[in-house]
Write an enzyme that holds these catalytic residues in place. Structure first.
Site, PDB file in Angstrom:
ATOM      1  N   SER A 132       0.862  -1.182   0.000  1.00 24.38           N
ATOM      2  CA  SER A 132       0.000   0.000   0.000  1.00 24.38           C
ATOM      3  C   SER A 132       0.895   1.226   0.000  1.00 24.38           C
ATOM      4  CB  SER A 132      -0.867   0.005   1.267  1.00 24.38           C
ATOM      5  OG  SER A 132      -1.507   1.256   1.465  1.00 24.38           O
ATOM      6  N   TYR A 145      -1.965   0.204  10.848  1.00 18.83           N
ATOM      7  CA  TYR A 145      -1.937  -0.276   9.466  1.00 18.83           C
ATOM      8  C   TYR A 145      -0.650   0.118   8.753  1.00 18.83           C
ATOM      9  CZ  TYR A 145      -3.449  -1.156   4.665  1.00 18.83           C
ATOM     10  OH  TYR A 145      -3.546  -1.622   3.374  1.00 18.83           O
TER      11      TYR A 145
END
Length: 245
Positions: A132, A145
């Protein structure tokens, strides 16, 4: 299984994983779809002449059984992962953090270790890991995250050096905003919160990311695309985007 090269996709029951399975099948791969929701994988596998196997990357025995059922593989797409919560560090939920690290980091480690011998033995192996833009930069309230994605990226990038001289390529895919069920999972099924993430923006779709993965997977064997960052036109980075009013 087949005379087509075998590609393994984790987290393949929906979103980027499901779209990737379809894109790779169109590119000539026999696709093994792995996920906990094996019934959804089976539906997709029937459409693309693939194979569905149950896989829980947080369960070592599940990963061992999954790998044992795959006699040969030339491509692994580490896609399984996810986020939970969006709180500041001061309010962090330790259980959510453990789940994110177990799923994104240890899960990727387990599957990669289990399939690496087959990838090397193929003579032309390939590992594609979906991280990501959270693996590139922090953002407020996202430390759990971003921390997990940074760790997952370090695993992948370290392996790039460790496998020099072996017939294995490695590509890291780093998407920005992609509208899948990702945010729905993050917010425990709160559809309104999930929809607000993409409000005023035309985000990437799962197919957009899958197309890039399939492109990378079909480059000549001597070409290694180390990192591919893709974002919607309206998104500059994790914290900055233009939203239509």
């Amino acid at each position: 299984m087949t005379d087509r090269p075998t590609a393994v996709v984790t987290g393949a029951s929906s979103g980027i994983g499901a779209a990737t399975a379809r894109a790779l099948a169109r590119s000539g791969f026999h696709v093994v779809l792995g996920a906990r929701r094996v019934d959804l994988c089976a539906e997709i596998a029937a459409q693309i002449d693939g194979t569905a196997l149950r896989l829980d990357v947080t369960d070592a025995e599940s990963v061992t059984a999954f790998a044992a059922a795959i006699p040969q593989a030339s491509l692994l797409v580490n896609n399984a992962g996810g986020a939970k919560g969006l709180e500041p560090v001061a309010d962090a939920d330790e259980d959510a953090w453990r789940w994110m690290f177990e799923t994104n980091v240890i899960g990727t480690l387990r599957v990669t270790k289990a399939l690496l011998p087959a990838l090397i033995a193929s003579g032309d192996g390939y590992i594609i890991t979906v991280t990501s833009i959270a693996a590139l930069e922090p953002y407020d309230n996202g430390a759990g995250y971003t921390g997990a994605k940074h760790a997952q990226a370090m695993l992948h990038r370290t392996l790039r050096g460790e496998l020099l001289g072996q017939p294995v390529r490695l590509t890291e895919i780093l998407p920005g905003m992609v509208e899948t069920d990702f945010s729905l999972v993050r917010f425990d099924g709160d559809a309104e919160k999930a929809a607000n993430v993409y409000k005023g923006i035309t985000p990437l779709t799962a197919d957009d990311v899958a197309d890039v993965i399939a492109f990378a997977a079909t480059r000549p064997s001597h070409v290694n695309l180390d990192q591919i960052v893709l974002k919607p036109r309206a998104q500059a980075n994790a914290m900055r985007a233009y939203r239509e009013s």
